[in-house]
Design a protein around this motif. Structure first.
Motif, PDB file in Angstrom:
ATOM      1  N   UNK A  99       0.830  -1.210   0.000  1.00  0.00           N
ATOM      2  CA  UNK A  99       0.000   0.000   0.000  1.00  0.00           C
ATOM      3  C   UNK A  99       0.862   1.257   0.000  1.00  0.00           C
ATOM      4  N   UNK A 100       1.910   1.272   0.795  1.00  0.00           N
ATOM      5  CA  UNK A 100       2.712   2.491   0.891  1.00  0.00           C
ATOM      6  C   UNK A 100       3.656   2.659  -0.304  1.00  0.00           C
ATOM      7  N   UNK A 101       3.981   1.581  -0.975  1.00  0.00           N
ATOM      8  CA  UNK A 101       4.677   1.728  -2.254  1.00  0.00           C
ATOM      9  C   UNK A 101       3.742   2.401  -3.254  1.00  0.00           C
ATOM     10  N   UNK A 102       2.476   1.970  -3.255  1.00  0.00           N
ATOM     11  CA  UNK A 102       1.474   2.610  -4.115  1.00  0.00           C
ATOM     12  C   UNK A 102       1.287   4.077  -3.738  1.00  0.00           C
ATOM     13  N   UNK A 103       1.288   4.359  -2.431  1.00  0.00           N
ATOM     14  CA  UNK A 103       1.120   5.742  -1.960  1.00  0.00           C
ATOM     15  C   UNK A 103       2.231   6.637  -2.492  1.00  0.00           C
ATOM     16  N   UNK A 104       3.461   6.151  -2.427  1.00  0.00           N
ATOM     17  CA  UNK A 104       4.584   6.937  -2.943  1.00  0.00           C
ATOM     18  C   UNK A 104       4.480   7.099  -4.457  1.00  0.00           C
ATOM     19  N   UNK A 105       4.025   6.037  -5.134  1.00  0.00           N
ATOM     20  CA  UNK A 105       3.840   6.136  -6.594  1.00  0.00           C
ATOM     21  C   UNK A 105       2.808   7.213  -6.928  1.00  0.00           C
ATOM     22  N   UNK A 106       1.742   7.294  -6.126  1.00  0.00           N
ATOM     23  CA  UNK A 106       0.724   8.339  -6.321  1.00  0.00           C
ATOM     24  C   UNK A 106       1.317   9.715  -6.026  1.00  0.00           C
ATOM     25  N   UNK A 107       2.211   9.769  -5.041  1.00  0.00           N
ATOM     26  CA  UNK A 107       2.772  11.054  -4.620  1.00  0.00           C
ATOM     27  C   UNK A 107       3.769  11.627  -5.619  1.00  0.00           C
ATOM     28  N   UNK A 108       4.439  10.769  -6.382  1.00  0.00           N
ATOM     29  CA  UNK A 108       5.493  11.246  -7.284  1.00  0.00           C
ATOM     30  C   UNK A 108       5.003  12.328  -8.252  1.00  0.00           C
ATOM     31  N   UNK A 109       3.861  12.129  -8.945  1.00  0.00           N
ATOM     32  CA  UNK A 109       3.362  13.216  -9.808  1.00  0.00           C
ATOM     33  C   UNK A 109       3.057  14.491  -9.031  1.00  0.00           C
ATOM     34  N   UNK A 125       6.678  16.125  14.507  1.00  0.00           N
ATOM     35  CA  UNK A 125       6.174  16.895  13.364  1.00  0.00           C
ATOM     36  C   UNK A 125       6.134  18.386  13.689  1.00  0.00           C
ATOM     37  N   UNK A 126       5.675  18.699  14.885  1.00  0.00           N
ATOM     38  CA  UNK A 126       5.608  20.114  15.280  1.00  0.00           C
ATOM     39  C   UNK A 126       7.000  20.669  15.590  1.00  0.00           C
ATOM     40  N   UNK A 139      11.293  21.321   8.497  1.00  0.00           N
ATOM     41  CA  UNK A 139      10.878  20.361   7.473  1.00  0.00           C
ATOM     42  C   UNK A 139       9.532  20.785   6.891  1.00  0.00           C
ATOM     43  N   UNK A 140       9.376  20.620   5.588  1.00  0.00           N
ATOM     44  CA  UNK A 140       8.123  20.958   4.926  1.00  0.00           C
ATOM     45  C   UNK A 140       7.094  19.858   5.157  1.00  0.00           C
ATOM     46  N   UNK A 141       5.831  20.173   4.870  1.00  0.00           N
ATOM     47  CA  UNK A 141       4.770  19.163   4.970  1.00  0.00           C
ATOM     48  C   UNK A 141       5.074  17.994   4.036  1.00  0.00           C
ATOM     49  N   UNK A 142       5.579  18.286   2.833  1.00  0.00           N
ATOM     50  CA  UNK A 142       5.924  17.229   1.884  1.00  0.00           C
ATOM     51  C   UNK A 142       7.011  16.312   2.443  1.00  0.00           C
ATOM     52  N   UNK A 143       8.014  16.903   3.090  1.00  0.00           N
ATOM     53  CA  UNK A 143       9.076  16.106   3.694  1.00  0.00           C
ATOM     54  C   UNK A 143       8.536  15.182   4.773  1.00  0.00           C
ATOM     55  N   UNK A 144       7.694  15.731   5.632  1.00  0.00           N
ATOM     56  CA  UNK A 144       7.143  14.948   6.737  1.00  0.00           C
ATOM     57  C   UNK A 144       6.262  13.814   6.219  1.00  0.00           C
ATOM     58  N   UNK A 145       5.470  14.106   5.191  1.00  0.00           N
ATOM     59  CA  UNK A 145       4.612  13.071   4.604  1.00  0.00           C
ATOM     60  C   UNK A 145       5.456  11.963   3.981  1.00  0.00           C
ATOM     61  N   UNK A 146       6.471  12.347   3.229  1.00  0.00           N
ATOM     62  CA  UNK A 146       7.339  11.349   2.583  1.00  0.00           C
ATOM     63  C   UNK A 146       8.070  10.523   3.633  1.00  0.00           C
ATOM     64  N   UNK A 147       8.475  11.160   4.730  1.00  0.00           N
ATOM     65  CA  UNK A 147       9.145  10.429   5.807  1.00  0.00           C
ATOM     66  C   UNK A 147       8.239   9.333   6.355  1.00  0.00           C
ATOM     67  N   UNK A 148       6.956   9.651   6.529  1.00  0.00           N
ATOM     68  CA  UNK A 148       5.999   8.674   7.051  1.00  0.00           C
ATOM     69  C   UNK A 148       5.830   7.514   6.071  1.00  0.00           C
ATOM     70  N   UNK A 186      -4.766  11.873   3.475  1.00  0.00           N
ATOM     71  CA  UNK A 186      -4.847  12.083   4.921  1.00  0.00           C
ATOM     72  C   UNK A 186      -3.491  12.433   5.520  1.00  0.00           C
ATOM     73  N   UNK A 187      -2.411  11.826   5.013  1.00  0.00           N
ATOM     74  CA  UNK A 187      -1.088  12.131   5.560  1.00  0.00           C
ATOM     75  C   UNK A 187      -0.719  13.588   5.319  1.00  0.00           C
ATOM     76  N   UNK A 188      -0.934  14.063   4.095  1.00  0.00           N
ATOM     77  CA  UNK A 188      -0.625  15.461   3.793  1.00  0.00           C
ATOM     78  C   UNK A 188      -1.463  16.401   4.645  1.00  0.00           C
ATOM     79  N   UNK A 189      -2.753  16.098   4.767  1.00  0.00           N
ATOM     80  CA  UNK A 189      -3.640  16.975   5.521  1.00  0.00           C
ATOM     81  C   UNK A 189      -3.331  16.963   7.018  1.00  0.00           C
ATOM     82  N   UNK A 190      -3.049  15.774   7.562  1.00  0.00           N
ATOM     83  CA  UNK A 190      -2.743  15.690   8.994  1.00  0.00           C
ATOM     84  C   UNK A 190      -1.433  16.405   9.307  1.00  0.00           C
ATOM     85  N   UNK A 191      -0.423  16.231   8.441  1.00  0.00           N
ATOM     86  CA  UNK A 191       0.850  16.923   8.676  1.00  0.00           C
ATOM     87  C   UNK A 191       0.654  18.436   8.636  1.00  0.00           C
ATOM     88  N   UNK A 192      -0.218  18.898   7.767  1.00  0.00           N
ATOM     89  CA  UNK A 192      -0.541  20.327   7.723  1.00  0.00           C
ATOM     90  C   UNK A 192      -1.246  20.739   9.013  1.00  0.00           C
TER      91      UNK A 192
END
Length: 286
Positions: free
Chosen positions: A43-53, A168-169, A174-183, A226-232
């Motif tokens: 699932x998280x490999x798919x998540x990163x694949x979705x995130x790349x674009x 996270x706080x 670190x940017x929201x994108x960085x934190x999301x990618x870290x997760x 949800x990861x992007x939104x929660x990190x924000x």
């Protein structure tokens, strides 16, 4: 209230909704023969694949070579996988209530790591929440009885969640994108470590039916958003206060587990859960 001020709250509530319902597709995967570790890995490999674009379109670099990045990744990775394993095997609401002792840990972590003000009501909230936990897990002949692996996984996942939110706080650089990618990367790394010690054969891609692939895609899309939104959200709202909005997850989990699999919880768990929730609300009160 202005729309802009609602965005962090909406972000946290959306994340809570996703994590309050996501146990069900993970259970469907487990019923199909794919354990929580392997389903998380794919699932998280798919998540990163979705995130790349998304990363490409945003045209922002996402640096990953730092100690803070990988510490967050490992803690968040363990948090996610232990949560998934707990809700697959345990009673959903029981797992959620154990998980939501996380604000208790957040109060202490936020005080020492973020220098957030700790008031008398915070200590009262901790006391109320721990009394609730005591009621939930008291059994005749035991002081406290955590009776399954899912209980321990849920408890440790809640601690990991508290650490993740505080980190996270704390890592404002670190940017929201960085934190999301870290997760996302963290879940994959922790899954790989677990797989190395797993005696079962890893399901290959041809094992999955079209319906399994669709379920994983739905999970991945939900986690991406949800990861992007929660990190924000947790970047904008104090760590202790943010915890109260995640209580919506318990409501979603209770309703969904009742209607989808017919789960219910005992009276003492309701009483303990009410005290835990009361403690969280008190700790987050302005």
């Amino acid at each position: 209230m202005k729309i802009k001020s609602w965005l962090p709250i909406f972000s946290l509530l959306f994340g809570a909704f996703v994590w309050g319902i996501i146990w069900y597709p993970y259970r469907l995967m487990a019923d199909a023969g794919v354990s929580g570790i392997y389903s998380s890995f794919y699932v998280f490999i798919l998540t990163i694949a979705i995130a790349l674009p998304y990363f490409f379109i945003s045209k922002k670099k996402v640096p990953i070579w730092s100690k803070d990045f990988w510490l967050l990744a490992l803690v968040a990775g363990y948090t996610n996988i232990s949560y998934v394993l707990a809700v697959i095997d345990g009673e959903v609401v029981r797992v959620m209530l154990l998980f939501y002792l996380s604000p208790v840990w957040t109060i202490f972590l936020a005080h020492f790591m973020l220098n957030e003000d700790t008031q008398k009501r915070h200590y009262i909230a901790v006391f109320i929440s721990l009394i609730g936990a005591f009621i939930m897990f008291w059994e005749p002949g035991y002081l406290i009885h955590l009776d399954s692996k899912s209980d321990w996984l849920a408890l440790s996942s809640g601690l990991g969640f508290a650490i993740t939110n505080v980190m996270t706080r704390k890592h404002a650089h670190m940017t929201v994108n960085q934190k999301a990618l870290a997760i996302w990367l963290g879940v994959i790394v922790v899954a790989i470590i677990c797989i190395m010690f797993d005696k079962n054969a890893m399901p290959t891609l041809d094992f999955f039916r079209p319906v399994d692939a669709a379920i994983m895609m739905v999970i991945a899309l939900s986690l991406f958003l949800s990861t992007l939104l929660v990190q924000f959200g947790v970047t904008q709202i104090k760590a202790v206060e943010a915890s109260s909005f995640f209580l919506f997850e318990i409501v979603v989990a209770a309703i969904s587990s009742y209607f989808l699999v017919g789960e219910s919880i005992a009276l003492k768990e309701w009483l303990g859960g009410i005290l835990i929730i009361a403690g969280v609300i008190l700790s987050a009160k302005n």
